[in-house]
Design a protein around this motif. Structure first.
Motif, mmCIF file in Angstrom:
data_model
loop_
_atom_site.group_PDB
_atom_site.id
_atom_site.type_symbol
_atom_site.label_atom_id
_atom_site.label_comp_id
_atom_site.label_asym_id
_atom_site.label_seq_id
_atom_site.Cartn_x
_atom_site.Cartn_y
_atom_site.Cartn_z
ATOM 1 N N ALA A 212 0.637 -1.261 -0.144
ATOM 2 C CA ALA A 212 0.134 -0.078 0.180
ATOM 3 C C ALA A 212 0.968 1.125 0.069
ATOM 4 C CB ALA A 212 -0.875 -0.101 1.251
ATOM 5 N N MET A 213 2.059 1.059 0.367
ATOM 6 C CA MET A 213 2.890 2.565 0.517
ATOM 7 C C MET A 213 3.933 2.342 -0.303
ATOM 8 S SD MET A 213 1.666 4.727 2.720
ATOM 9 C CE MET A 213 3.199 5.810 3.312
ATOM 10 N N SER A 214 4.067 1.444 -1.634
ATOM 11 C CA SER A 214 4.896 1.132 -2.284
ATOM 12 C C SER A 214 5.352 2.527 -3.194
ATOM 13 C CB SER A 214 4.716 -0.024 -3.292
ATOM 14 O OG SER A 214 3.741 0.495 -4.231
ATOM 15 N N ASN A 215 4.414 3.406 -3.445
ATOM 16 C CA ASN A 215 4.973 4.751 -3.996
ATOM 17 C C ASN A 215 5.630 5.656 -2.984
ATOM 18 O OD1 ASN A 215 4.217 4.594 -6.739
ATOM 19 N ND2 ASN A 215 2.030 4.924 -6.026
ATOM 20 N N HIS A 216 5.683 5.205 -1.505
ATOM 21 C CA HIS A 216 6.638 5.915 -0.741
ATOM 22 C C HIS A 216 7.625 5.484 -0.351
ATOM 23 C CE1 HIS A 216 3.321 9.037 -1.014
ATOM 24 N NE2 HIS A 216 2.432 8.109 -1.059
ATOM 25 N N THR A 217 7.886 4.433 -0.683
ATOM 26 C CA THR A 217 9.042 3.437 -0.590
ATOM 27 C C THR A 217 10.324 3.791 -0.939
ATOM 28 O OG1 THR A 217 7.850 1.824 0.224
ATOM 29 C CG2 THR A 217 10.003 1.226 -0.268
ATOM 30 N N TYR A 218 10.660 4.063 -2.265
ATOM 31 C CA TYR A 218 11.675 4.652 -2.745
ATOM 32 C C TYR A 218 11.540 5.993 -2.985
ATOM 33 C CZ TYR A 218 12.714 -0.196 -4.522
ATOM 34 O OH TYR A 218 12.990 -1.503 -4.719
ATOM 35 N N VAL A 219 12.295 6.700 -2.166
ATOM 36 C CA VAL A 219 12.486 8.154 -2.125
ATOM 37 C C VAL A 219 12.654 8.647 -3.347
ATOM 38 C CG1 VAL A 219 13.189 10.083 -0.712
ATOM 39 C CG2 VAL A 219 12.884 7.880 0.534
ATOM 40 N N GLY A 220 11.930 10.013 -3.718
ATOM 41 C CA GLY A 220 12.250 10.467 -5.034
ATOM 42 C C GLY A 220 11.865 9.953 -6.252
ATOM 43 N N ALA A 221 11.230 8.743 -6.188
ATOM 44 C CA ALA A 221 10.795 8.106 -7.519
ATOM 45 C C ALA A 221 9.368 8.516 -7.886
ATOM 46 C CB ALA A 221 10.769 6.477 -7.440
ATOM 47 N N PRO A 222 9.372 8.535 -9.183
ATOM 48 C CA PRO A 222 8.079 9.002 -9.847
ATOM 49 C C PRO A 222 6.998 7.926 -9.127
ATOM 50 C CG PRO A 222 9.345 8.285 -11.576
ATOM 51 C CD PRO A 222 10.126 8.439 -10.364
ATOM 52 N N HIS A 223 5.686 8.370 -8.918
ATOM 53 C CA HIS A 223 4.701 7.575 -8.572
ATOM 54 C C HIS A 223 4.104 6.748 -9.676
ATOM 55 C CE1 HIS A 223 4.042 9.584 -4.379
ATOM 56 N NE2 HIS A 223 5.341 9.411 -4.580
ATOM 57 N N LEU A 224 3.525 5.488 -9.373
ATOM 58 C CA LEU A 224 2.876 4.859 -10.326
ATOM 59 C C LEU A 224 1.591 4.765 -9.688
ATOM 60 C CD1 LEU A 224 5.135 1.634 -11.278
ATOM 61 C CD2 LEU A 224 4.448 3.581 -12.708
ATOM 62 N N PRO A 225 0.474 3.875 -10.585
ATOM 63 C CA PRO A 225 -0.641 3.801 -10.145
ATOM 64 C C PRO A 225 -0.459 2.632 -8.843
ATOM 65 C CG PRO A 225 -0.796 3.381 -12.530
ATOM 66 C CD PRO A 225 0.647 3.703 -12.068
ATOM 67 N N GLU A 226 -1.267 2.788 -7.800
ATOM 68 C CA GLU A 226 -1.274 2.075 -6.652
ATOM 69 C C GLU A 226 -1.333 0.612 -7.272
ATOM 70 O OE1 GLU A 226 -0.151 2.919 -4.028
ATOM 71 O OE2 GLU A 226 -0.591 5.027 -4.032
#
Lengths: 392, 392
Positions: A212-226
């Motif tokens: 659920a927090m995979s978009n906030h795991t890699y700091v600075g990476a562009p977000h993907l759909p959840e």
């Protein structure tokens, strides 16, 4: 052979769900769980949900396999009795507000003084310190703070939604079960007892995080759909199904099952990573076809093409689901007081140390006399203590 | 002091989430987890969701503290190397489709033949047999069958909804962790290994049941109650929040917080059981009053009156929540390939045998040479196997 925790004894002061659900699982594994409550109404959860014979259904499920002792910890002489109990157990578990047990003289150090290798488990909502540590906590509060409600938000309106069961309490309970089992193992290997702390907030977040927090795991990476955009619920002619296509073969299978050959060939949908941002449109194409088919038809088509899919069971469907019936998952017990009761058997199947349901949930203080006799309280002493009002 | 499972070695053949999340919790506790994958792409979840440095974020979180070994189990030499690993291990975990490990020659009996007291964990979606045993399974399929989506049905619309996190896979993995720990304890005390089986369906239903199926627990004429977990999330002036009343004292606090002394003695609400029955009516009053305040104002009012309440964190809010920061729940670290990343710390705090994060999630086969050398393979043997493609 009996359960994995045969011979392990747990003194359980917890109420509501986070503690009792954990000790319920340990009781299934064979532990002798002594539920210590205040005389009177006892655990608050005894009165939550549908009731029969003075006992709520969720309470009955979570507190099976336990024996109950009622003891007024504030009464004179009660502490002495409490420590005599502690001497006979392996684990003490409590979920009072932070600091309470130390203040009333029943904290880890106090217990350790009478039982050197005690495993003492403290469950809290937010932690022992910090801005929210003194707050009242129930499941929805932790759902709100740990992100469950935010993650559950409606994808269209953005309005937060709850997970509609007591997910954070129960997740904390699963975590507490692990903490107790691991500490028991470590003690068995010679590492002694210890204080084990579990916080509902921490357990909830650790549980939620990975996907659920995979978009906030890699700091600075562009977000993907959840990742949750992979989940599809679709209406059929006569009900609802879920389906999911992750691998290429599942995607191709879905296209065959729904007769969508153009989609299968479209290069923009080739490859799981490429499909990820297009899940919404793909699911819309699929849902359009699914809406024209019956549940049985679409489930059979997806099964033939090996696309993961299932009819969505409502509560009343569960007890008749063929696989649930096949797994003999739901036990039915005819209890003299509660009548016919059903609930799931222990989920973990141990080949050598089977878990089991040996007794139903007790009344407040139902086994007080029996337990006190076991720890060496004589009949005379028991009568004296009773007259002093220790047991209500 | 080391973690609880220091000295325990787990050979982990699992992929996706149900197994890997379980073995990660054991790795956090100090176990040496050896992740065995097929050479090449390895675990399919390496490529799901946000990726960087060739590794998905969710994968990086649930495969920390593991070493990676790539082995072709279809080759005779690969199988031999695998069984050598097993001989050095305490636990084997697998989540292939039912029957596959026996066909490959790496099932319970094969492993027991090389390590008499091995603990062998089989994770399945639906169970070993039964109408759905051969089905492809991902989380939403189990959410559909085990009732999560049905329970999540939006009130008023009757449309089932998914829980928007991989809830059933992760529940299964918590049961896996408990199964491993229970079996390790029993082996320590009673001396034998065993085969432990966990079906995602069984674990999920056991978790969901106590509260969510409370109206289906007492069979026969038990009166139904409003479902628990239908948490009401009213709108404030500027957002949403959660406020929740369980005890009678909290109800009195609520009346003060929303300045409605007139309902403080209303017989519909004044007592626990009647309040559950009239929850809907109370929610209407509640929603009208709280709409007059901002989220901060209303949460402060509730907290002052000791009524459980919280603002609802979305994903971004989690990263700066004061209590989450205070608890040190989010660890910032640097993955050698994926770069800076956040990961939750192990949630259980052991006073004497602390859990820890000691390694990053490995690339496929990153530790093949190291691990094979530990079980007696020479550099020459390894080079020969690599040449034949056994190690990829």
């Amino acid at each position: 052979m009996s359960g994995a925790l045969q011979g392990v004894r747990i003194l359980d002061l917890t109420i509501n769900v986070s503690g009792p659900f954990a000790t319920g699982i340990l009781g299934d594994m064979g532990a002798d769980v002594l539920k210590l409550e205040e005389p009177g109404p006892g655990d608050l959860a005894r009165r939550y949900g549908p009731m029969r014979d003075g006992m709520a259904a969720p309470f009955a499920v979570m507190n099976r396999n336990k024996r109950a002792i009622a003891l007024d910890l504030n009464a004179p002489g009660a502490k002495d009795l409490f420590f005599r109990l502690v001497k006979t157990v392996d684990v003490v578990i409590q979920n009072f507000r932070p600091g309470v047990m130390d203040r009333i003289g029943l904290g880890y150090e106090h217990c350790r003084a009478v039982k050197d290798d005690i495993i003492y488990v403290s469950l809290s909502g937010f932690g022992e310190t910090g801005p929210l540590s003194a707050d009242r906590v129930y499941d929805p509060v932790i759902q709100a703070v740990s992100g469950f409600m935010g993650v559950q938000a409606d994808p269209v309106t953005g309005m937060p939604q709850p997970v509609r069961h007591i997910v954070c309490d129960k997740t904390a309970a699963m975590t507490a079960t692990q903490g107790i089992l691991a500490a028991l193992f470590a003690r068995e290997r010679g590492n002694g007892g210890q204080h084990v702390k579990i916080t509902m907030l921490d357990a909830g977040l650790a549980y939620l995080w990975s996907d659920a927090m995979s978009n906030h795991t890699y700091v600075g990476a562009p977000h993907l759909p959840e990742i949750s955009t992979l989940l599809n619920v679709a209406k059929t002619l006569d009900g609802f199904i879920t389906f999911i296509f992750v691998s290429d073969s599942e995607f191709q299978g879905m296209c065959r099952a729904l007769n969508l050959p153009d989609l299968a060939k479209d290069p923009q949908y080739a490859g799981p990573v490429e499909r990820m941002p297009k899940m919404k449109e793909l699911s819309a194409f699929a849902s359009e076809v699914i809406a024209t088919l019956t549940t049985a038809d679409i489930v059979a088509r997806f099964a033939k093409e090996q696309v993961p899919c299932a009819r969505i069971n409502l509560r009343e469907d569960l007890v008749n689901d063929p696989q649930i019936v096949h797994n003999k998952l739901i036990m039915e017990i005819d209890d003299p007081k509660l009548g016919k009761v059903r609930f799931p058997r222990p989920a973990i199947e141990f080949s050598k140390t089977p878990s089991s349901v040996r007794s139903m949930a007790p009344k407040v203080g139902q086994h007080t006399d029996e337990i006190l006799r076991e720890i060496g309280v004589s009949a005379d002493e028991l009568a004296t203590l009773k007259s002093k009002g220790l047991f209500g | 002091m080391h973690g609880c499972l220091h000295g325990i070695r787990i050979v982990d053949m699992t992929a996706n989430v149900s197994g890997p999340f379980g073995t990660a919790m054991l790795g956090d506790m100090g176990a040496d987890v050896i992740k065995v994958e097929a050479p090449g792409n390895g675990d399919i979840s390496r490529r799901y969701g946000m990726m960087r440095g060739g590794m998905a974020a969710a994968f990086a979180v649930i495969n920390r503290n593991k070493r990676g070994v790539a082995l072709d189990l279809q080759s005779a030499e690969g199988k031999e190397a695998f069984l050598k690993l097993v001989a050095s291990a305490d636990v084997v975990t697998q989540n292939f489709r039912p029957g596959v490990v026996d066909r490959l020659g790496v099932g319970y009996e094969a492993c027991k033949a090389v390590k008499k007291d091995i603990i062998y964990i089989s994770i399945s979606g639906f169970g070993d047999s039964g109408p759905h045993a051969g089905d492809s399974v991902y989380d939403p399929v189990i959410q559909a069958v085990s009732g999560y989506m049905g329970v999540q049905t939006e009130p008023g619309t009757d449309k089932p909804m998914p829980v928007r996190t991989i809830v059933c896979d992760k529940i299964a993995s918590m049961s896996v962790t408990q199964g491993v720990l229970g079996a390790l304890f029993a082996r320590e005390r009673f001396g034998m290994g065993q085969h432990v089986k966990i079906a995602m369906l069984d674990a999920s239903l056991a978790f969901l049941w106590p509260d969510a199926m409370s109206n289906h627990t007492y069979m026969g004429d038990a009166p139904r109650m409003p479902e628990m977990g239908i948490y009401h999330l009213p709108a404030s002036k500027d957002g949403y929040f959660v406020g929740f009343v369980v005890t009678d004292e909290q109800f009195q606090g609520l009346c003060r917080a929303i300045e409605r002394p007139d309902i403080a003695n209303d017989p519909r609400f004044v007592e626990t059981v009647s309040r559950q029955k009239n929850q809907k009516a109370l929610n209407v009053i509640f929603a009208a009053e709280v709409a007059k305040y901002t989220t901060n104002e209303i949460v402060a009012r509730f907290q002052r009156e000791k009524v459980p309440a919280a603002k609802i964190n979305n994903r971004v809010d989690i990263l700066s929540d004061p209590q989450i920061l205070h608890n040190g729940m989010i660890i910032e670290t640097e993955h050698p390939d994926a770069g800076p990343m956040r990961t939750p710390r192990p949630p259980i705090i052991f006073g004497e045998t602390p859990s820890s994060i000691r390694r990053h999630a490995p690339q496929v086969g990153a530790h093949t040479e190291e691990v094979l050398a530990e079980v007696g393979y020479s550099a020459g043997d390894i080079a020969a196997m690599r040449k034949k493609g056994v190690l990829g």
